[in-house]
Design a protein around this motif. Structure first.
Motif, PDB file in Angstrom:
ATOM      1  N   ARG A  65       5.840   5.626   1.328  1.00 35.66           N
ATOM      2  CA  ARG A  65       6.150   6.507   1.983  1.00 35.66           C
ATOM      3  C   ARG A  65       6.264   5.703   3.856  1.00 35.66           C
ATOM      4  O   ARG A  65       4.341   4.731   4.583  1.00 35.66           O
TER       5      ARG A  65
ATOM      6  N   TRP B 194      -1.172   5.959   3.969  1.00 39.04           N
ATOM      7  CA  TRP B 194      -2.148   5.821   2.816  1.00 39.04           C
ATOM      8  C   TRP B 194      -3.568   5.732   2.955  1.00 39.04           C
ATOM      9  O   TRP B 194      -3.975   5.455   3.878  1.00 39.04           O
TER      10      TRP B 194
ATOM     11  N   ALA C 111       0.452  -1.140  -0.173  1.00 38.94           N
ATOM     12  CA  ALA C 111       0.112   0.001   0.223  1.00 38.94           C
ATOM     13  C   ALA C 111       0.828   1.423   0.152  1.00 38.94           C
ATOM     14  O   ALA C 111       0.922   1.797  -1.195  1.00 38.94           O
ATOM     15  N   ASN C 112       1.972   1.592   1.067  1.00 38.97           N
ATOM     16  CA  ASN C 112       2.454   2.598   0.914  1.00 38.97           C
ATOM     17  C   ASN C 112       3.914   2.566   0.797  1.00 38.97           C
ATOM     18  O   ASN C 112       4.663   2.400   1.032  1.00 38.97           O
TER      19      ASN C 112
END
Length: 554
Positions: free
Chosen positions: A79, A110, A75-76
């Motif tokens: 970040r 996210w 997902a992230n």
């Protein structure tokens, strides 16, 4: 404090007091984080926070439960969290799936940014994370946002209605899932095909879909017992999907950090690589330039298509063929051109081509012939002997020979076609002359051998007739005993083809025995038979009477 802040604080407290999540779903009343995992119903896949080389960067991802190192979605990517304990995964009040950082005041790291509000998030056994609204309609799914991996049922391609693109990007490195230098994307112009891009430059392409497989991937069909393929090309969507067959192990298609696409199959203990592309130097995009053709098994990798010559002979001598080839004879059009068939190739890039799936191959040829701008054509579907029509109107780029490749019909000046026909005719004549000469030689040799055998057999037959009809026969041992083994002291005469020995039979009768000489087996045999024939027929008191003969081959 705002309502949004109150909701985030509630979620954070709930996470700290909740037990480990064992279910496959999240609702707006539940959350997960830290070392907790969301498991698919059958336990095939898990969702949670993970780190790679060290514990300073944490990511929300999905992986195969039996192989935690096989992370299939992140997902992230851009970040990372700096501590797993601060990560919170939940459904926000807006209905988005979010990853929050509790250490930064529940900052959103996210978000799924769903277009519609979701009330439930579920991880399925195919590895797809799905968000659904109150009516059960899917409003977001991880399969529509792949990272570096395609799983069974996920798509590569484009939604032509919304413009959404389903593509993959490599990891930066084996321990860094942030987007790397390589992208895997469908080119929907012309006849759609999949490309790998490297820092904005094409590096590899699969070739167009030909009804069974991608033109440049002949080995796709070698694992059809494990995986089935589906290619969709409609007004709404262009996509490529694979599905693991029922009972087959889990497989994944990965764009690795080196830019290679790999088909990997889980055997229960290890990931087996079933296919990889690029395979060799000929799979590197444009290796032989425009109108060049690449041959991975040849001593020289690059060559020019028939009717073309290297654009820069000096560079080609230095094994730099990127400049490609140019026509040796300008096209005439208006009936002055024809088509040369280049067989067994991966079709050239179709970016600037036109496609008509409903046309026959014959009609495709007529269209290309009547359009002076058409440089080549081919069938768009190889099933049933070839149907559909692809026409090229410019350079032919990135053509290579492949196993079980397609036919490409290339426009050439008639003089180049005639030259090829003349060369072919000369070769055919030479081959025919050689074959005919060899056949006549064999025939002559066979006749000679047959005549020799026939003459011998005729002579033996005649002699046998004489022996059976007019002359008794004796065993060789009887004559050998009578002459003391054909002893030289019993020799009483010589002829041109035999020696005469004096002998005495067991009953005391004296005889003369004539023995054919070994060195006169051909002419002597003929004369010997004639003499036996003559003596057997003549009866006179002044002539020696023939008592019998002996036939023995040693």
């Amino acid at each position: 404090m705002s309502r949004h802040r109150l909701l985030l604080a509630f979620l954070s407290v709930q996470l700290l007091t909740a037990s480990a999540v064992a279910d496959s779903t999240l609702t707006q009343r539940t959350a997960t984080g830290g070392d907790q995992r969301l498991a698919s119903p059958g336990g095939v896949f898990q969702l949670g926070l993970f780190s790679l080389a060290n514990s300073t960067r944490w990511f929300l991802g999905i992986w195969l439960a039996a192989s935690p190192g096989a992370v299939v979605w992140v997902a992230n990517r851009d970040r990372p969290l700096h501590a797993s304990s601060s990560g919170i995964v939940a459904l926000s009040g807006r209905g988005d799936l979010v990853l929050l950082d509790a250490a930064s005041g529940n900052e959103t790291i996210w978000s799924s940014s769903s277009s519609l509000a979701a009330v439930v998030a579920q991880l399925r056994d195919d590895g797809n994370l799905m968000l659904a609204d109150a009516a059960g309609v899917t409003v977001w799914q991880s399969f529509d946002h792949p990272t570096n991996t395609f799983l069974s049922g996920s798509r590569a391609g484009q939604d032509l209605r919304t413009g959404a693109v389903w593509s993959a990007s490599s990891w930066r490195s084996a321990d860094d899932p942030s987007p790397g230098d390589f992208r895997y994307v469908m080119d929907t112009r012309g006849s759609p095909e999949l490309h790998v891009w490297w820092n904005g430059r094409k590096r590899y392409r699969t070739g167009p879909w030909n009804g069974l497989r991608f033109s440049g991937c002949p080995d796709m069909t070698t694992f059809e017992d494990l995986v089935e393929f589906r290619f969709t090309h409609t007004a709404d969507e262009v996509s490529f999907v694979y599905r693991d067959r029922v009972g087959s192990p889990v497989s994944r298609l990965v764009l690795n950090e080196s830019g290679a696409m790999q088909r990997m199959v889980w055997d229960g203990a290890l990931w087996r690589v079933f296919w990889s592309g690029p395979r060799d130097q000929c799979d590197i995009y444009g290796a032989c330039g425009p109108f060049g053709v690449c041959n991975a098994v040849g001593a020289v990798m690059c060559g020019c298509i028939r009717g073309f010559l290297p654009s820069s002979p000096a560079e080609w001598r230095m094994r730099n063929a990127s400049g490609g080839c140019a026509r040796s004879t300008a096209l005439q059009c208006g009936g002055g051109d024809g088509f040369y068939t280049l067989r067994g190739v991966k079709l050239p890039e179709t970016h600037g081509s036109s496609v008509d799936a409903g046309a026959s191959l014959a009609e495709c040829g007529r269209r290309c012939s009547s359009n002076c701008s058409c440089t080549a054509y081919a069938a768009s579907d190889i099933r049933g002997g070839g149907t559909g029509c692809i026409q090229w109107f410019g350079e032919l780029m990135d053509t290579r020979f492949v196993d079980d490749g397609q036919d490409l019909f290339i426009r050439l000046a008639m003089s180049d076609l005639h030259l090829e026909t003349t060369k072919t005719s000369k070769l055919v004549v030479i081959i025919a002359v050689v074959i005919t000469s060899f056949a006549l030689l064999l025939l002559s040799l066979g006749l000679m051998i047959w005549r020799k055998i026939w003459l011998r057999s005729k002579q033996v037959t005649k002699f046998d007739d004489i022996v059976r009809g007019e002359c008794p026969t004796y065993h060789l041992e009887t004559l050998r005993a009578a002459t003391d083994g054909f002893c030289t002291k019993n020799e009483i005469g010589r002829g041109g083809f035999g020696i005469v020995y004096k002998g005495q039979m067991e009953n005391g009768q004296e005889v003369a025995v004539k023995k054919l000489s070994a060195g006169n087996s051909v002419q002597g045999l003929k004369e010997f038979k004639n003499e036996v024939d003559l003596i057997a027929k003549l009866q006179h008191r002044n002539l020696v009477r023939l008592l019998g003969c002996c036939i023995h081959c040693s």
